[in-house]
Design a protein around this motif. Structure first.
Motif, PDB file in Angstrom:
ATOM      1  N   ASN A  20       8.047   9.864  -6.194  1.00 30.10           N
ATOM      2  CA  ASN A  20       6.845  10.178  -5.805  1.00 30.10           C
ATOM      3  C   ASN A  20       6.663   9.890  -4.367  1.00 30.10           C
ATOM      4  O   ASN A  20       5.970  10.422  -3.428  1.00 30.10           O
ATOM      5  CB  ASN A  20       5.729   9.389  -6.463  1.00 30.10           C
ATOM      6  CG  ASN A  20       4.342   9.618  -6.181  1.00 30.10           C
ATOM      7  OD1 ASN A  20       3.763  10.737  -5.961  1.00 30.10           O
ATOM      8  ND2 ASN A  20       3.618   8.639  -5.794  1.00 30.10           N
ATOM      9  N   LYS A  21       7.313   8.775  -3.907  1.00 32.09           N
ATOM     10  CA  LYS A  21       7.467   8.243  -2.535  1.00 32.09           C
ATOM     11  C   LYS A  21       8.283   9.282  -1.917  1.00 32.09           C
ATOM     12  O   LYS A  21       7.774   9.495  -0.640  1.00 32.09           O
ATOM     13  CB  LYS A  21       7.986   6.857  -2.713  1.00 32.09           C
ATOM     14  CG  LYS A  21       8.130   6.201  -1.161  1.00 32.09           C
ATOM     15  CD  LYS A  21       8.653   4.830  -1.082  1.00 32.09           C
ATOM     16  CE  LYS A  21       8.837   4.220   0.111  1.00 32.09           C
ATOM     17  NZ  LYS A  21       9.307   2.846   0.175  1.00 32.09           N
ATOM     18  N   GLU A  22       9.171   9.792  -2.330  1.00 29.68           N
ATOM     19  CA  GLU A  22       9.967  10.806  -1.592  1.00 29.68           C
ATOM     20  C   GLU A  22       9.043  12.139  -1.355  1.00 29.68           C
ATOM     21  O   GLU A  22       9.272  12.666  -0.276  1.00 29.68           O
ATOM     22  CB  GLU A  22      11.203  11.279  -2.382  1.00 29.68           C
ATOM     23  CG  GLU A  22      12.386   9.891  -2.516  1.00 29.68           C
ATOM     24  CD  GLU A  22      13.457  10.520  -3.371  1.00 29.68           C
ATOM     25  OE1 GLU A  22      13.624  11.648  -3.974  1.00 29.68           O
ATOM     26  OE2 GLU A  22      14.450   9.653  -3.430  1.00 29.68           O
ATOM     27  N   LEU A  23       8.328  12.341  -2.427  1.00 32.43           N
ATOM     28  CA  LEU A  23       7.408  13.663  -2.219  1.00 32.43           C
ATOM     29  C   LEU A  23       6.345  13.548  -1.207  1.00 32.43           C
ATOM     30  O   LEU A  23       6.029  14.496  -0.593  1.00 32.43           O
ATOM     31  CB  LEU A  23       6.728  13.789  -3.576  1.00 32.43           C
ATOM     32  CG  LEU A  23       5.923  15.123  -3.827  1.00 32.43           C
ATOM     33  CD1 LEU A  23       6.910  16.560  -3.481  1.00 32.43           C
ATOM     34  CD2 LEU A  23       5.676  15.219  -5.096  1.00 32.43           C
ATOM     35  N   ILE A  24       5.711  12.209  -1.199  1.00 31.24           N
ATOM     36  CA  ILE A  24       4.813  11.911  -0.220  1.00 31.24           C
ATOM     37  C   ILE A  24       5.480  11.897   1.196  1.00 31.24           C
ATOM     38  O   ILE A  24       4.828  12.417   2.219  1.00 31.24           O
ATOM     39  CB  ILE A  24       4.083  10.549  -0.485  1.00 31.24           C
ATOM     40  CG1 ILE A  24       3.605  10.380  -1.721  1.00 31.24           C
ATOM     41  CG2 ILE A  24       3.495  10.167   0.902  1.00 31.24           C
ATOM     42  CD1 ILE A  24       2.938   9.209  -2.050  1.00 31.24           C
ATOM     43  N   THR A  25       6.776  11.293   1.374  1.00 27.96           N
ATOM     44  CA  THR A  25       7.382  11.541   2.765  1.00 27.96           C
ATOM     45  C   THR A  25       7.529  12.916   3.252  1.00 27.96           C
ATOM     46  O   THR A  25       7.416  13.143   4.464  1.00 27.96           O
ATOM     47  CB  THR A  25       8.532  10.686   2.604  1.00 27.96           C
ATOM     48  OG1 THR A  25       8.462   9.328   2.085  1.00 27.96           O
ATOM     49  CG2 THR A  25       9.564  11.009   3.826  1.00 27.96           C
ATOM     50  N   ALA A  26       8.008  13.724   2.108  1.00 27.79           N
ATOM     51  CA  ALA A  26       8.044  15.238   2.539  1.00 27.79           C
ATOM     52  C   ALA A  26       7.070  15.825   2.693  1.00 27.79           C
ATOM     53  O   ALA A  26       6.983  16.674   3.903  1.00 27.79           O
ATOM     54  CB  ALA A  26       8.830  16.022   1.396  1.00 27.79           C
ATOM     55  N   GLU A  27       5.969  15.504   2.059  1.00 24.48           N
ATOM     56  CA  GLU A  27       4.715  16.178   2.386  1.00 24.48           C
ATOM     57  C   GLU A  27       4.083  15.701   3.741  1.00 24.48           C
ATOM     58  O   GLU A  27       3.401  16.554   4.484  1.00 24.48           O
ATOM     59  CB  GLU A  27       3.776  16.009   1.449  1.00 24.48           C
ATOM     60  CG  GLU A  27       3.709  17.023   0.011  1.00 24.48           C
ATOM     61  CD  GLU A  27       3.765  18.336   0.146  1.00 24.48           C
ATOM     62  OE1 GLU A  27       3.222  18.849   1.004  1.00 24.48           O
ATOM     63  OE2 GLU A  27       4.083  18.880  -0.795  1.00 24.48           O
ATOM     64  N   THR A  28       4.231  14.520   4.182  1.00 19.81           N
ATOM     65  CA  THR A  28       3.888  13.981   5.457  1.00 19.81           C
ATOM     66  C   THR A  28       4.416  14.757   6.518  1.00 19.81           C
ATOM     67  O   THR A  28       3.907  14.806   7.528  1.00 19.81           O
ATOM     68  CB  THR A  28       4.081  12.355   5.444  1.00 19.81           C
ATOM     69  OG1 THR A  28       3.347  11.835   4.227  1.00 19.81           O
ATOM     70  CG2 THR A  28       3.434  11.779   6.661  1.00 19.81           C
ATOM     71  N   LEU A  29       6.106  14.796   6.565  1.00 20.08           N
ATOM     72  CA  LEU A  29       6.664  15.507   7.509  1.00 20.08           C
ATOM     73  C   LEU A  29       6.437  16.917   7.480  1.00 20.08           C
ATOM     74  O   LEU A  29       6.070  17.347   8.702  1.00 20.08           O
ATOM     75  CB  LEU A  29       8.176  15.307   6.985  1.00 20.08           C
ATOM     76  CG  LEU A  29       9.177  15.959   7.943  1.00 20.08           C
ATOM     77  CD1 LEU A  29       9.141  15.298   9.247  1.00 20.08           C
ATOM     78  CD2 LEU A  29      10.458  15.952   7.273  1.00 20.08           C
ATOM     79  N   ARG A  30       5.887  17.594   6.485  1.00 18.59           N
ATOM     80  CA  ARG A  30       5.519  19.082   6.418  1.00 18.59           C
ATOM     81  C   ARG A  30       4.077  19.185   7.242  1.00 18.59           C
ATOM     82  O   ARG A  30       3.977  19.776   8.195  1.00 18.59           O
ATOM     83  CB  ARG A  30       5.387  19.258   5.180  1.00 18.59           C
ATOM     84  CG  ARG A  30       4.687  20.927   5.063  1.00 18.59           C
ATOM     85  CD  ARG A  30       4.433  21.191   3.518  1.00 18.59           C
ATOM     86  NE  ARG A  30       3.558  22.539   3.535  1.00 18.59           N
ATOM     87  CZ  ARG A  30       3.000  22.948   2.434  1.00 18.59           C
ATOM     88  NH1 ARG A  30       3.167  22.139   1.395  1.00 18.59           N
ATOM     89  NH2 ARG A  30       2.358  24.217   2.286  1.00 18.59           N
ATOM     90  N   LEU A  31       3.364  18.048   7.062  1.00 17.73           N
ATOM     91  CA  LEU A  31       1.936  18.205   7.712  1.00 17.73           C
ATOM     92  C   LEU A  31       2.149  17.852   9.125  1.00 17.73           C
ATOM     93  O   LEU A  31       1.656  18.427  10.078  1.00 17.73           O
ATOM     94  CB  LEU A  31       1.133  17.302   6.933  1.00 17.73           C
ATOM     95  CG  LEU A  31      -0.295  17.006   7.514  1.00 17.73           C
ATOM     96  CD1 LEU A  31      -1.101  18.357   7.641  1.00 17.73           C
ATOM     97  CD2 LEU A  31      -1.195  15.925   6.999  1.00 17.73           C
ATOM     98  N   ALA A  32       2.947  16.853   9.534  1.00 16.38           N
ATOM     99  CA  ALA A  32       3.263  16.464  10.987  1.00 16.38           C
ATOM    100  C   ALA A  32       3.938  17.690  11.641  1.00 16.38           C
ATOM    101  O   ALA A  32       3.393  17.938  12.836  1.00 16.38           O
ATOM    102  CB  ALA A  32       4.282  15.335  11.033  1.00 16.38           C
ATOM    103  N   ASP A 158      -2.088  10.573  -1.716  1.00 17.76           N
ATOM    104  CA  ASP A 158      -1.220  11.106  -2.440  1.00 17.76           C
ATOM    105  C   ASP A 158      -0.591  12.342  -2.076  1.00 17.76           C
ATOM    106  O   ASP A 158      -1.148  13.014  -1.111  1.00 17.76           O
ATOM    107  CB  ASP A 158      -1.614  11.109  -3.911  1.00 17.76           C
ATOM    108  CG  ASP A 158      -2.923  12.135  -4.022  1.00 17.76           C
ATOM    109  OD1 ASP A 158      -2.795  12.895  -3.689  1.00 17.76           O
ATOM    110  OD2 ASP A 158      -3.665  11.817  -4.902  1.00 17.76           O
ATOM    111  N   ALA A 159       0.444  12.873  -2.860  1.00 13.87           N
ATOM    112  CA  ALA A 159       1.173  14.011  -2.344  1.00 13.87           C
ATOM    113  C   ALA A 159       0.354  15.165  -2.541  1.00 13.87           C
ATOM    114  O   ALA A 159       0.325  16.347  -1.612  1.00 13.87           O
ATOM    115  CB  ALA A 159       2.402  14.269  -3.386  1.00 13.87           C
TER     116      ALA A 159
END
Length: 317
Positions: A20-32, A158-159
């Motif tokens: 879940n943490k990795e998914l949040i990191t990936a979604e945050t990078l996508r948004l950035a 959350d993601a």
């Protein structure tokens, strides 16, 4: 008073938590990355979707920036920001959301940013009527009891929330998507917030007859009549409360008294008139309800840090 983020309880590490943490990191990078594409240099950028804007800043602020914000969500994809509403301080950073459910005068400051890793954020203006509509669907049997409200709430995204924000921005690529899909995605984002740990506090503002909803009616009256004389007793009557009870609930929801709220609103409107309509200070102070130009100048200097003429000149420059 400084408020803490509303976060989930700490649990032992597990494959599911790590995933879940990795998914949040990936979604945050996508948004950035999406925000960066819409904000090629420092500043605020309004978008074709009316509720949506993005911002980029490559330096931290030395001084607070005063603003009057409509009900909104601020999502940080990179960096960190501090927002002050009344006496409350909200610090939030990457993958976190600040909810401001009521229109408020605020002071904000970017606290983590650099040329190589600028602050990147997205702002979504919230329709209180939509909150009320969706709250009835999320809480069909009524909202859990709420004993205390705040002017704002910091929430770990959350993601799903981050993914929805990215999809909303991607709607800008196609006008048909902007027109047809963006309202649905905004509904999704609000539903996710209403189902979050702060959901009942946000929902309470939309339920007719609740104390929070009645206070927001008074807030709306002040916003529509800020230039007119105001009696707190009459606002309390509008909210069907005793004056003492009204004062307590108003300060809980806005972190300021009714008179402080009215003064901040008047000063922000006067500033807008002087900047956008090239109005002189005396005319602006009269239009927003001040009877004394000297009192207006003193209040303005205390609030914005400079007298009207100097402040407006600096902003124009």
């Amino acid at each position: 008073m400084e408020l803490m983020s509303i976060q989930s309880e700490h649990t032992a590490a597990s494959p599911a938590n790590a995933s879940n943490k990795e998914l949040i990191t990936a979604e945050t990078l996508r948004l950035a990355n999406l925000i960066s594409g819409l904000a090629p240099y420092d500043g605020f950028f309004s978008q074709r979707i009316p509720c949506l804007s993005v911002s980029r800043f490559s330096r931290v602020n030395k001084n607070d920036v005063k603003s009057f914000d409509l009900p909104s969500m601020l999502i940080v994809a990179q960096g960190a920001k501090t927002v002050i509403a009344g006496q409350e301080v909200y610090r939030f950073n990457q993958s976190q959301i600040l909810m401001l459910p009521v229109a408020l005068p605020i002071a904000l400051k970017v606290t983590d940013a650099s040329h190589f890793e600028p602050y990147l954020g997205v702002k979504l203006v919230i329709d209180p009527h939509k909150i009320a509509e969706l709250a009835l669907r999320v809480y069909p049997h009524g909202v859990p009891a709420v004993t205390k409200w705040n002017a704002g709430y910091v929430l770990d995204a959350d993601a799903g929330m981050l993914n929805a924000a990215s999809r909303l921005i991607e709607c800008l690529n196609n006008k048909s998507d902007s027109d047809l899909l963006s309202p649905l995605i905004m509904d999704e984002i609000l539903i996710r917030v209403l189902r979050s740990p702060i959901g009942s506090r946000i929902a309470e503002l939309g339920f007719a007859g609740s104390e929070a909803h009645l206070v927001t009616k008074a807030v709306t009256w002040i916003r529509n009549n800020y230039s007119h004389p105001m009696k707190v007793a009459e606002l309390a009557e509008l909210a069907h409360m005793s004056e003492s009870t009204f004062r307590v609930h108003f300060k809980s929801i806005t972190s300021m008294s009714p008179l402080q709220y009215q003064k901040a609103l008047r000063l922000h409107e006067a500033r807008r008139l002087m900047i956008s309509e090239s109005m002189d200070a005396t005319t602006a102070c009269n239009l927003v309800g001040y009877a004394s130009p000297s009192q207006f100048s003193r209040d303005y200097s205390r609030f914005f840090g400079n007298p009207p003429k100097k402040d407006v000149a600096a902003l124009r420059q």
